[in-house]
Design a protein around this motif. Structure first.
Motif, PDB file in Angstrom:
ATOM      1  N   ALA A  10     -32.846  -0.758  20.746  1.00 34.27           N
ATOM      2  CA  ALA A  10     -33.226  -1.188  22.080  1.00 34.27           C
ATOM      3  C   ALA A  10     -33.958  -2.505  22.045  1.00 34.27           C
ATOM      4  O   ALA A  10     -34.867  -2.707  21.262  1.00 34.27           O
ATOM      5  CB  ALA A  10     -34.113  -0.130  22.719  1.00 34.27           C
ATOM      6  N   GLN A  11     -33.521  -3.434  22.914  1.00 36.04           N
ATOM      7  CA  GLN A  11     -34.214  -4.693  23.086  1.00 36.04           C
ATOM      8  C   GLN A  11     -34.125  -5.084  24.548  1.00 36.04           C
ATOM      9  O   GLN A  11     -33.137  -4.779  25.225  1.00 36.04           O
ATOM     10  CB  GLN A  11     -33.565  -5.785  22.219  1.00 36.04           C
ATOM     11  CG  GLN A  11     -33.585  -5.440  20.737  1.00 36.04           C
ATOM     12  CD  GLN A  11     -33.695  -6.673  19.876  1.00 36.04           C
ATOM     13  OE1 GLN A  11     -33.534  -7.776  20.357  1.00 36.04           O
ATOM     14  NE2 GLN A  11     -33.979  -6.480  18.607  1.00 36.04           N
ATOM     15  N   PRO A  13     -33.208  -6.850  27.858  1.00 36.79           N
ATOM     16  CA  PRO A  13     -32.203  -7.827  28.244  1.00 36.79           C
ATOM     17  C   PRO A  13     -32.874  -9.096  28.745  1.00 36.79           C
ATOM     18  O   PRO A  13     -34.020  -9.071  29.186  1.00 36.79           O
ATOM     19  CB  PRO A  13     -31.434  -7.132  29.372  1.00 36.79           C
ATOM     20  CG  PRO A  13     -32.382  -6.115  29.891  1.00 36.79           C
ATOM     21  CD  PRO A  13     -33.253  -5.700  28.755  1.00 36.79           C
ATOM     22  N   THR A 152     -26.832   7.303  26.908  1.00 30.72           N
ATOM     23  CA  THR A 152     -27.365   6.042  26.408  1.00 30.72           C
ATOM     24  C   THR A 152     -26.968   5.864  24.952  1.00 30.72           C
ATOM     25  O   THR A 152     -26.807   6.846  24.224  1.00 30.72           O
ATOM     26  CB  THR A 152     -28.903   6.045  26.531  1.00 30.72           C
ATOM     27  OG1 THR A 152     -29.284   6.490  27.819  1.00 30.72           O
ATOM     28  CG2 THR A 152     -29.482   4.661  26.289  1.00 30.72           C
ATOM     29  N   ASP A 153     -26.830   4.606  24.551  1.00 26.39           N
ATOM     30  CA  ASP A 153     -26.663   4.234  23.143  1.00 26.39           C
ATOM     31  C   ASP A 153     -25.210   4.221  22.698  1.00 26.39           C
ATOM     32  O   ASP A 153     -24.695   3.181  22.278  1.00 26.39           O
ATOM     33  CB  ASP A 153     -27.495   5.137  22.241  1.00 26.39           C
ATOM     34  CG  ASP A 153     -27.852   4.507  20.911  1.00 26.39           C
ATOM     35  OD1 ASP A 153     -27.580   3.302  20.739  1.00 26.39           O
ATOM     36  OD2 ASP A 153     -28.420   5.192  20.048  1.00 26.39           O
ATOM     37  N   ASN A 178     -26.088   0.367  23.603  1.00 23.84           N
ATOM     38  CA  ASN A 178     -27.149  -0.314  22.864  1.00 23.84           C
ATOM     39  C   ASN A 178     -26.825  -1.805  22.796  1.00 23.84           C
ATOM     40  O   ASN A 178     -25.685  -2.228  22.992  1.00 23.84           O
ATOM     41  CB  ASN A 178     -27.308   0.285  21.467  1.00 23.84           C
ATOM     42  CG  ASN A 178     -26.149  -0.076  20.567  1.00 23.84           C
ATOM     43  OD1 ASN A 178     -26.140  -1.093  19.890  1.00 23.84           O
ATOM     44  ND2 ASN A 178     -25.129   0.780  20.577  1.00 23.84           N
ATOM     45  N   ASP A 179     -27.837  -2.607  22.505  1.00 21.03           N
ATOM     46  CA  ASP A 179     -27.693  -4.057  22.644  1.00 21.03           C
ATOM     47  C   ASP A 179     -26.752  -4.703  21.639  1.00 21.03           C
ATOM     48  O   ASP A 179     -26.302  -5.823  21.860  1.00 21.03           O
ATOM     49  CB  ASP A 179     -29.065  -4.725  22.506  1.00 21.03           C
ATOM     50  CG  ASP A 179     -29.952  -4.461  23.704  1.00 21.03           C
ATOM     51  OD1 ASP A 179     -29.406  -4.142  24.766  1.00 21.03           O
ATOM     52  OD2 ASP A 179     -31.178  -4.562  23.572  1.00 21.03           O
ATOM     53  N   THR A 205     -24.158  -0.445  31.873  1.00 24.68           N
ATOM     54  CA  THR A 205     -25.024  -1.548  31.473  1.00 24.68           C
ATOM     55  C   THR A 205     -24.863  -1.798  29.988  1.00 24.68           C
ATOM     56  O   THR A 205     -24.672  -0.863  29.207  1.00 24.68           O
ATOM     57  CB  THR A 205     -26.506  -1.249  31.791  1.00 24.68           C
ATOM     58  OG1 THR A 205     -26.875   0.013  31.227  1.00 24.68           O
ATOM     59  CG2 THR A 205     -26.726  -1.208  33.292  1.00 24.68           C
ATOM     60  N   SER A 207     -27.058  -2.758  27.965  1.00 26.39           N
ATOM     61  CA  SER A 207     -28.271  -2.383  27.270  1.00 26.39           C
ATOM     62  C   SER A 207     -28.578  -0.947  27.677  1.00 26.39           C
ATOM     63  O   SER A 207     -27.889  -0.368  28.506  1.00 26.39           O
ATOM     64  CB  SER A 207     -29.417  -3.310  27.640  1.00 26.39           C
ATOM     65  OG  SER A 207     -30.578  -3.052  26.861  1.00 26.39           O
ATOM     66  N   TYR A 208     -29.631  -0.373  27.097  1.00 25.21           N
ATOM     67  CA  TYR A 208     -29.976   1.002  27.438  1.00 25.21           C
ATOM     68  C   TYR A 208     -30.106   1.191  28.946  1.00 25.21           C
ATOM     69  O   TYR A 208     -29.743   2.233  29.492  1.00 25.21           O
ATOM     70  CB  TYR A 208     -31.316   1.369  26.785  1.00 25.21           C
ATOM     71  CG  TYR A 208     -31.240   1.868  25.369  1.00 25.21           C
ATOM     72  CD1 TYR A 208     -30.109   1.719  24.583  1.00 25.21           C
ATOM     73  CD2 TYR A 208     -32.350   2.492  24.797  1.00 25.21           C
ATOM     74  CE1 TYR A 208     -30.072   2.175  23.285  1.00 25.21           C
ATOM     75  CE2 TYR A 208     -32.325   2.963  23.491  1.00 25.21           C
ATOM     76  CZ  TYR A 208     -31.181   2.798  22.735  1.00 25.21           C
ATOM     77  OH  TYR A 208     -31.159   3.268  21.449  1.00 25.21           O
ATOM     78  N   SER A 210     -31.506  -1.341  32.718  1.00 30.21           N
ATOM     79  CA  SER A 210     -31.373  -2.605  33.443  1.00 30.21           C
ATOM     80  C   SER A 210     -32.733  -3.035  33.964  1.00 30.21           C
ATOM     81  O   SER A 210     -33.647  -2.226  34.132  1.00 30.21           O
ATOM     82  CB  SER A 210     -30.388  -2.453  34.607  1.00 30.21           C
ATOM     83  OG  SER A 210     -30.738  -1.353  35.421  1.00 30.21           O
TER      84      SER A 210
END
Length: 882
Positions: A10-11, A13, A152-153, A178-179, A205, A207-208, A210
């Protein structure tokens, strides 16, 4: 702005500085990403959810209770950790009372799914039962069932998802990648349509979650700010909420900000009725190679999951036949839960705690040190410290290894439950037959008549053919009818059976010619470098790993490199790519009236294992070939590697039909870009046909992963479509570098069935029938002694249309009574007649959805028969009225 994003995957956005004047309302939903055991042993993760995380969440909930309703903090939790752990028996009464108050008020919300899954690895009923954890919570506290879901992920999921959710009354799905991973090229907000025509509103999305600021092209007045904290990180703090509200007031003037749930957003956006695109297509998982990092346990999973439904139906029918059987609802629920936990997306602790960067002698030294570490007192790994790749504390290596065993144990427990109950039921059925002395019962768990080969339970290795076992019914045999057939042996690599002319290549180890006798058609592509059933081992160099790494991850350093690359491995000059097949095989062929069985044994293994065998079974009463690969003491290897069984078919201008979970897929037209085109899990198998629809088909009893055209490890492409009529079945791999096993060893076997497809054959129906007959074999029970009262053969529940599975027939998991669930597989829509048997006491059936809610009017049952309209690839569930 995203709150406290932490964890390996996770990072935050990048913040969008543009505005979207269309948006009037922002729905802020808070959730943490649930990993079953990635950050620690599962038992420690569960304890943290029950205690620390809940204390932190309850503190924020209670602190915000005096704010206006739209600012009340709500924390969303997945179904399984809430029902099984947070509210579970280990929770303290004091904390549980506070939790229950938060649930009733809506401050602690559950979404419709249990957790994130490798979806295509599961079977239909596993997924259905998985939604029951959330339903149980909602019903217990007299709340509406959730209409939204979140995963997620994992980047991509089978298109069973829109069908599953819509048929369960769930209307909205949020998916967050995930990113670092590639992702399906979906719109931000869209209707995702499944093979059965079901549509669910979906937000994807990359990423995890938004940010709180709407994206420039968001198509609606209502915007979802999916505020995610990282892997098992827990809820945000009150200070973080204050910061977010202050940011929103400054940056989003005039926009109303609501703290709420996924359901709140779903209701708002659905009421708005936006004009959104519809996407119909499948999304093979780009992480799916992880399944075969545990080949032995994944084989067990593939074998045992269809037997869960078989046990359910057998139990219910035996009750109807007047046999006294003890209740199994609790045991079956446990088996489904354990199976589902094996399908959860984390399979062990972060490999940063293990030998992720070690190869060669360094890895061997790590393994020696791990073996030498003392076991913790009383087996308590919870207190052992974790280390990292360069600083391991006492016991941490054992703890890391233990985490992978914890994952494996889920499916071993499911197997123990189902195998024990099924064996007891089958033996009890045999003892109830009106036959004196030793007798065998053969039970058919599918709702259509079938024949097949079974093993004599009193004489291992002795097989016989049984014909026309009734739908969901049984046939029986006395000991005198189970005489072992005469067997002769030779070492000839060329022979004929009633269906095929066969020639083996004893250099490559496989079938170089397989001619269908009825048509004269050659089934083997003799221009291929491979032969049918050939074992291929690949050891990959840094070149192949780098090729994949350059194509796939979006983050090229840090955890992106650690997870998707293989840092630390030697260069390609030191460890070059190797393609290995034993180059000399011995053959022994056993001929009998039941089958011709050719066993090939490798003369040399080059150190990759102690031994390899390939067993080819040609039944004399059916036109198929079973190919079983066996390994004796595979050598553990940290260097990237993988194993395959190869099936090059002679089919001109091939069309591929992949029997995927949810519906069949043509890889040329039905796969969403950005997902996995090189390796995917199959439910039934693969059919390859030419213009006249003739060709060949394949399914694996044990191994779910296949590649088309070429072996597919360490490959990624946006547009690959196979053109060669070859299928490669993956036996094992260590492609993962994050939380899946980094090496494979031991002794096991994996089997594949192939068969010819005739001209003008209905491709999908053919694949469904033979695929499920392979995966769900005839079952046997034995008894001796005094006779019972049941007839020697009997028909059970049957369905008028071929290719319709019965996935549930037993105790209602969502309430009282008995349910029947069917799932159409062959792609036909129309009237379906169900016969429960003339002895059935069912008077009517009530249509229900996948979560047990009534969906239609009562249908009368006359003489044990009722009919209804069943859509293609769709489920149909009924509550039985006695």
């Amino acid at each position: 702005m995203v709150l406290s994003i932490t964890g390996a995957h996770a990072q935050p956005p990048k913040e969008n500085k543009n505005t979207n004047a269309k948006v009037t309302d922002i729905w802020v939903v808070f959730k943490t990403h649930f990993d079953l055991g990635y950050t620690d042993l599962p038992e420690n993760v569960f304890k943290r959810y029950r205690e620390e995380m809940m204390d932190n969440a309850l503190k924020v909930i209670e602190n915000n209770a005096t704010l206006p309703p739209e600012k009340h903090f709500a924390w969303t939790v997945s179904g399984w950790p809430l029902q099984a752990q947070i509210l579970g028996p280990q929770q303290t009464p004091e904390r549980k009372a506070r939790i229950e108050k938060a649930i009733r008020s809506g401050a602690l919300a559950v979404h419709g799914l249990p957790f994130t899954t490798h979806t295509e690895s599961l079977d239909y009923e596993d997924l259905v039962r998985g939604m029951g954890f959330s339903s149980t919570v909602a019903r217990k506290y007299r709340l509406p069932l959730p209409i939204s879901a979140k995963m997620t992920d994992v980047p991509s999921h089978s298109w069973i998802m829109p069908s599953l959710l819509k048929q369960a009354g769930i209307r909205f799905l949020q998916l967050g990648c995930n990113d670092a991973s590639q992702y399906p090229r979906f719109p931000e907000l869209f209707w995702w349509e499944g093979a059965d025509g079901s549509k669910v509103l979906c937000n994807y999305t990359v990423s995890y979650g938004s940010g709180i600021k709407p994206t420039p092209n968001w198509p609606c007045k209502n915007y979802l700010a999916m505020q995610m904290t990282g892997d098992n990180h827990g809820p945000p703090t009150s200070q973080e909420l204050d910061k977010l509200l202050a940011y929103a007031a400054k940056e989003l003037p005039g926009v109303k900000v609501h703290f709420g749930t996924l359901d709140d957003f779903a209701k708002a956006v659905l009421a708005e009725g936006p004009d959104l695109p519809t996407v119909k297509g499948d999304c093979p998982d780009t992480w799916i190679h992880g399944l075969q990092s545990n080949p032995q346990e994944t084989k067990i999973a593939r074998n045992i999951r269809p037997l869960e439904s078989a046990l359910d139906g057998l139990h219910t029918q035996m009750k109807g036949w007047g046999i006294g059987v003890a209740p199994i609802a609790a045991e079956l629920a446990k088996a489904y839960e354990q199976s589902l936990l094996y399908g959860e997306h984390t399979w062990g602790m972060n490999s940063a705690f293990g030998p992720r960067n070690s190869y060669g002698d360094d890895w061997k030294k790590w393994m020696e040190e791990a073996a030498a570490e003392p076991l913790p007192e009383n087996g308590n790994y919870a207190q052992l410290k974790n280390g990292d790749a360069h600083n391991t504390a006492t016991g941490s290596k054992r703890k890391w290894l233990r985490s992978y065993d914890d994952k494996r144990q889920y499916i071993l427990t499911a197997k123990d439950i189902v195998s024990k109950e099924l064996n007891e039921h089958l033996n009890l059925l045999a003892s109830s037959l009106h036959i004196k002395g030793k007798r065998l019962v053969v039970y058919n768990p599918l709702p259509w008549k079938r024949s097949g080969i079974i093993e004599n339970p009193w004489e291992k290795g002795s097989y016989f053919f049984v014909k026309d076992v009734a739908a969901s019914g049984y046939s029986s045999y006395t000991i005198d009818e189970l005489k072992a057939p005469d067997i002769t042996h030779d070492e000839q690599p060329v022979f004929s059976t009633p269906y095929f002319k066969i020639a083996f290549d004893l250099t490559k180890g496989g079938i170089v010619s397989l001619i269908e006798r009825s048509t004269g058609r050659e089934l083997v592509d003799q221009s291929s470098p491979y032969v049918i059933g050939q074992f291929l081992h690949e050891r990959f160099s840094k070149n192949e790993v780098d090729r994949f790494f350059n194509a796939y991850p979006r983050i090229k350093e840090g955890w992106g490199l650690n997870d998707f690359g293989k840092p630390g491995m030697p260069n390609a000059q030191e460890a070059p790519y190797v393609s290995f097949t034993p180059n000399a095989w011995k053959i022994n062929v056993a001929h009998s009236a039941v089958a011709d069985i050719a066993t090939l044994t490798a003369v040399e293994t080059n150190g990759y294992a102690k031994g390899y065998t390939l067993t080819f079974t040609f039944p004399r009463n059916a036109a198929y070939v079973d190919v079983e690969w066996g390994v004796d003491s595979k050598t553990a290897e940290k260097q990237p590697e993988g194993g395959w069984l190869c099936f090059p078919f002679k089919v001109e201008n091939p069309t591929f039909t992949i029997g995927r979970l949810g519906g069949p897929v043509n890889p040329a037209t039905d796969i969403i870009p950005g997902t996995n085109r090189h390796l995917m899990a199959v439910a039934t198998g693969v059919s390859i046909t030419q213009a006249d629809q003739s060709g060949a088909a394949l399914t694996s009893m044990d191994a779910p992963l296949i590649s088309l055209g070429e072996p597919g490890l360490w490959r990624f492409s946006m547009d690959y479509v196979p053109t060669k009529a070859s299928v490669f079945v993956n036996l094992y791999n260590n492609m993962w570098n994050t939380n899946f096993a980094l090496w494979q060893d031991g002794s096991w076997s994996e089997s594949v069935r192939i068969w010819p497809v005739g001209k003008q054959t209905q491709t999908v129906a053919n694949l469904v029938q033979y695929g499920w007959e392979t995966r769900l074999p005839l079952l046997t029970g034995k008894a001796e002694g005094e006779p019972g009262r049941l007839p020697v053969s009997k028909t059970g529940i049957s369905v008028s249309r071929p290719g319709v599975l019965i996935t549930a027939f037993g105790d209602n998991p969502d309430g009282d009574g008995t349910i029947l669930r069917l799932w159409e597989q062959a792609g036909s829509t129309g009237n379906c007649i169900v016969s429960l048997g003339k002895e059935s006491k069912v008077k009517a059936v009530v249509p229900i959805d996948l979560r047990g809610n009534k969906t239609g009017n009562k249908i009368l049952v006359k003489n044990g028969v009722f009919n209804f309209n069943l859509g293609k690839y769709a489920p149909a569930s009924f509550l039985l009225v006695y």
